[in-house]
Design a protein around this motif. Structure first.
Motif, mmCIF file in Angstrom:
data_model
loop_
_atom_site.group_PDB
_atom_site.id
_atom_site.type_symbol
_atom_site.label_atom_id
_atom_site.label_comp_id
_atom_site.label_asym_id
_atom_site.label_seq_id
_atom_site.Cartn_x
_atom_site.Cartn_y
_atom_site.Cartn_z
ATOM 1 N N ASN A 150 -16.192 4.485 -92.971
ATOM 2 C CA ASN A 150 -15.635 3.461 -92.092
ATOM 3 C C ASN A 150 -16.304 3.479 -90.719
ATOM 4 O OD1 ASN A 150 -13.940 2.414 -94.033
ATOM 5 N ND2 ASN A 150 -12.229 3.725 -93.469
ATOM 6 N N MET A 151 -16.610 4.664 -90.205
ATOM 7 C CA MET A 151 -17.330 4.732 -88.933
ATOM 8 C C MET A 151 -18.726 4.130 -89.089
ATOM 9 S SD MET A 151 -16.132 8.189 -86.935
ATOM 10 C CE MET A 151 -16.676 9.343 -88.186
ATOM 11 N N ALA A 152 -19.364 4.311 -90.233
ATOM 12 C CA ALA A 152 -20.679 3.719 -90.477
ATOM 13 C C ALA A 152 -20.601 2.195 -90.495
ATOM 14 C CB ALA A 152 -21.266 4.252 -91.784
ATOM 15 N N ILE A 153 -19.522 1.642 -91.036
ATOM 16 C CA ILE A 153 -19.334 0.182 -91.045
ATOM 17 C C ILE A 153 -19.195 -0.325 -89.616
ATOM 18 C CG2 ILE A 153 -17.690 -1.656 -91.661
ATOM 19 C CD1 ILE A 153 -17.243 -0.003 -94.297
ATOM 20 N N ALA A 154 -18.371 0.330 -88.809
ATOM 21 C CA ALA A 154 -18.202 -0.090 -87.410
ATOM 22 C C ALA A 154 -19.525 0.029 -86.657
ATOM 23 C CB ALA A 154 -17.121 0.752 -86.742
ATOM 24 N N GLU A 155 -20.238 1.122 -86.879
ATOM 25 C CA GLU A 155 -21.531 1.304 -86.205
ATOM 26 C C GLU A 155 -22.529 0.230 -86.636
ATOM 27 O OE1 GLU A 155 -24.345 4.983 -84.950
ATOM 28 O OE2 GLU A 155 -23.511 5.045 -86.978
ATOM 29 N N ARG A 156 -22.531 -0.092 -87.911
ATOM 30 C CA ARG A 156 -23.438 -1.135 -88.412
ATOM 31 C C ARG A 156 -23.094 -2.490 -87.797
ATOM 32 N NH1 ARG A 156 -23.899 -3.372 -94.386
ATOM 33 N NH2 ARG A 156 -25.871 -4.477 -94.159
ATOM 34 N N TYR A 157 -21.795 -2.762 -87.613
ATOM 35 C CA TYR A 157 -21.387 -4.023 -86.989
ATOM 36 C C TYR A 157 -21.868 -4.078 -85.535
ATOM 37 C CZ TYR A 157 -18.809 -8.119 -85.666
ATOM 38 O OH TYR A 157 -18.499 -9.384 -85.211
ATOM 39 N N ASP A 186 -27.876 -10.121 -85.615
ATOM 40 C CA ASP A 186 -27.936 -10.279 -87.066
ATOM 41 C C ASP A 186 -26.607 -10.842 -87.575
ATOM 42 O OD1 ASP A 186 -28.196 -10.100 -89.815
ATOM 43 O OD2 ASP A 186 -29.391 -8.248 -89.688
ATOM 44 N N PHE A 187 -26.521 -12.151 -87.583
ATOM 45 C CA PHE A 187 -25.292 -12.829 -87.970
ATOM 46 C C PHE A 187 -24.995 -12.670 -89.457
ATOM 47 C CE2 PHE A 187 -26.299 -14.648 -83.909
ATOM 48 C CZ PHE A 187 -25.051 -14.809 -83.314
ATOM 49 N N ASP A 188 -26.031 -12.480 -90.264
ATOM 50 C CA ASP A 188 -25.806 -12.267 -91.703
ATOM 51 C C ASP A 188 -25.074 -10.952 -91.943
ATOM 52 O OD1 ASP A 188 -27.040 -14.660 -92.388
ATOM 53 O OD2 ASP A 188 -29.013 -13.724 -92.621
ATOM 54 N N VAL A 189 -25.460 -9.894 -91.243
ATOM 55 C CA VAL A 189 -24.782 -8.599 -91.388
ATOM 56 C C VAL A 189 -23.357 -8.701 -90.862
ATOM 57 C CG1 VAL A 189 -24.731 -6.188 -90.610
ATOM 58 C CG2 VAL A 189 -26.866 -7.190 -91.443
ATOM 59 N N LYS A 190 -23.179 -9.375 -89.740
ATOM 60 C CA LYS A 190 -21.820 -9.551 -89.219
ATOM 61 C C LYS A 190 -20.929 -10.210 -90.265
ATOM 62 C CE LYS A 190 -23.251 -10.263 -84.444
ATOM 63 N NZ LYS A 190 -23.135 -11.160 -83.291
ATOM 64 N N ARG A 191 -21.414 -11.299 -90.839
ATOM 65 C CA ARG A 191 -20.640 -12.027 -91.850
ATOM 66 C C ARG A 191 -20.350 -11.127 -93.056
ATOM 67 N NH1 ARG A 191 -19.658 -17.274 -92.949
ATOM 68 N NH2 ARG A 191 -21.158 -18.020 -91.418
ATOM 69 N N GLU A 192 -21.342 -10.359 -93.480
ATOM 70 C CA GLU A 192 -21.181 -9.459 -94.630
ATOM 71 C C GLU A 192 -20.095 -8.411 -94.390
ATOM 72 O OE1 GLU A 192 -23.718 -5.640 -96.144
ATOM 73 O OE2 GLU A 192 -24.861 -7.414 -95.547
ATOM 74 N N LEU A 193 -19.986 -7.927 -93.154
ATOM 75 C CA LEU A 193 -19.051 -6.844 -92.849
ATOM 76 C C LEU A 193 -17.634 -7.319 -92.562
ATOM 77 C CD1 LEU A 193 -21.359 -4.601 -90.641
ATOM 78 C CD2 LEU A 193 -20.710 -4.246 -93.032
ATOM 79 N N LEU A 194 -17.465 -8.605 -92.285
ATOM 80 C CA LEU A 194 -16.145 -9.138 -91.948
ATOM 81 C C LEU A 194 -15.433 -9.635 -93.195
ATOM 82 C CD1 LEU A 194 -17.040 -11.187 -88.734
ATOM 83 C CD2 LEU A 194 -16.014 -8.893 -88.858
ATOM 84 N N ALA A 195 -14.169 -9.277 -93.326
ATOM 85 C CA ALA A 195 -13.342 -9.795 -94.415
ATOM 86 C C ALA A 195 -13.119 -11.294 -94.209
ATOM 87 C CB ALA A 195 -12.002 -9.062 -94.453
ATOM 88 N N PRO A 196 -12.918 -12.051 -95.274
ATOM 89 C CA PRO A 196 -12.698 -13.495 -95.130
ATOM 90 C C PRO A 196 -11.546 -13.834 -94.189
ATOM 91 C CG PRO A 196 -13.041 -12.947 -97.432
ATOM 92 C CD PRO A 196 -12.935 -11.640 -96.687
ATOM 93 N N ASP A 197 -10.492 -13.014 -94.178
ATOM 94 C CA ASP A 197 -9.321 -13.293 -93.336
ATOM 95 C C ASP A 197 -9.285 -12.409 -92.089
ATOM 96 O OD1 ASP A 197 -8.888 -10.978 -94.743
ATOM 97 O OD2 ASP A 197 -6.806 -11.418 -95.237
ATOM 98 N N VAL A 198 -10.446 -12.001 -91.604
ATOM 99 C CA VAL A 198 -10.538 -11.131 -90.433
ATOM 100 C C VAL A 198 -9.796 -11.743 -89.239
ATOM 101 C CG1 VAL A 198 -12.721 -12.126 -89.584
ATOM 102 C CG2 VAL A 198 -12.133 -9.745 -89.035
ATOM 103 N N ILE A 199 -9.269 -10.864 -88.409
ATOM 104 C CA ILE A 199 -8.663 -11.268 -87.135
ATOM 105 C C ILE A 199 -9.485 -10.618 -86.024
ATOM 106 C CG2 ILE A 199 -6.633 -11.074 -85.643
ATOM 107 C CD1 ILE A 199 -4.970 -10.893 -88.271
ATOM 108 N N PHE A 200 -9.968 -11.430 -85.093
ATOM 109 C CA PHE A 200 -10.732 -10.952 -83.939
ATOM 110 C C PHE A 200 -9.887 -11.229 -82.702
ATOM 111 C CE2 PHE A 200 -14.481 -12.173 -80.989
ATOM 112 C CZ PHE A 200 -14.432 -10.955 -80.348
ATOM 113 N N GLU A 201 -9.602 -10.164 -81.955
ATOM 114 C CA GLU A 201 -8.797 -10.320 -80.739
ATOM 115 C C GLU A 201 -9.563 -9.815 -79.526
ATOM 116 O OE1 GLU A 201 -4.332 -9.572 -81.325
ATOM 117 O OE2 GLU A 201 -5.341 -8.192 -82.728
ATOM 118 N N MET A 202 -9.400 -10.526 -78.426
ATOM 119 C CA MET A 202 -9.887 -10.097 -77.115
ATOM 120 C C MET A 202 -8.668 -10.136 -76.201
ATOM 121 S SD MET A 202 -13.563 -12.053 -76.838
ATOM 122 C CE MET A 202 -12.908 -13.653 -77.324
ATOM 123 N N ARG A 203 -7.961 -9.038 -76.149
ATOM 124 C CA ARG A 203 -6.663 -9.004 -75.470
ATOM 125 C C ARG A 203 -6.748 -9.368 -73.994
ATOM 126 N NH1 ARG A 203 -2.913 -5.681 -78.429
ATOM 127 N NH2 ARG A 203 -2.972 -6.618 -80.489
#
Length: 145
Positions: free
Chosen positions: A10-17, A25-42
């Motif tokens: 899991n740390m490798a996934i975060a590091e890769r992102y 690399d938008f292709d890698v970003k898309r590959e690593l994100l789940a279809p229903d991902v939630i992105f927050e900027m509090r």
């Protein structure tokens, strides 16, 4: 999967992102994100969304960033997982971004990733919004006494 191995994966996934951010690399970003991902900027400043739902909406939000930012410059990355949940990865890092406007943007970040089944299902960025406002040409003026 054994807990130590799961934490490392899991740390490798975060590091890769985070590296995909640096590499644009938008292709890698898309590959690593789940279809229903939630992105927050509090602590996002006005004009920025505080929550984006779904990979398509996240990618749509990220797509125009190269028009404003020349280089991301994320560095000094340190990753940890929560003891109670190997899928909770906390990333501490700094940015030294070069903007299209001839300014530099430096900030410190803490990003909390939730990773399940090899995909990022949630990530929440915490950063000081004032340097971001200034980098995009705004200002923050304290109230008069």
């Amino acid at each position: 999967m054994e807990q130590h191995a799961l934490r490392q994966a899991n740390m490798a996934i975060a590091e890769r992102y985070l590296q995909a951010i640096n590499d644009w690399d938008f292709d890698v970003k898309r590959e690593l994100l789940a279809p229903d991902v939630i992105f927050e900027m509090r602590w996002a400043p006005p004009g920025f969304p505080r929550r984006i739902d779904g990979v398509e909406a996240v990618m749509e939000f990220l797509a125009p960033l190269p028009e404003a930012i020349v280089t991301e410059g994320l560095h000094d990355i340190r990753l940890e997982t929560l003891h109670s949940d190997a899928g909770q990865v906390v990333a501490f890092y700094k940015s030294d971004m070069k903007m299209v406007r001839p300014v530099e943007y430096k900030n410190d970040y803490i990003t909390c990733f939730t990773i399940r089944d090899g995909r990022i299902v949630r990530f929440c960025e915490y950063f000081d919004p004032i340097p971001l406002v200034v980098a995009f040409g705004g200002s923050v003026v304290p109230p008069s006494p």
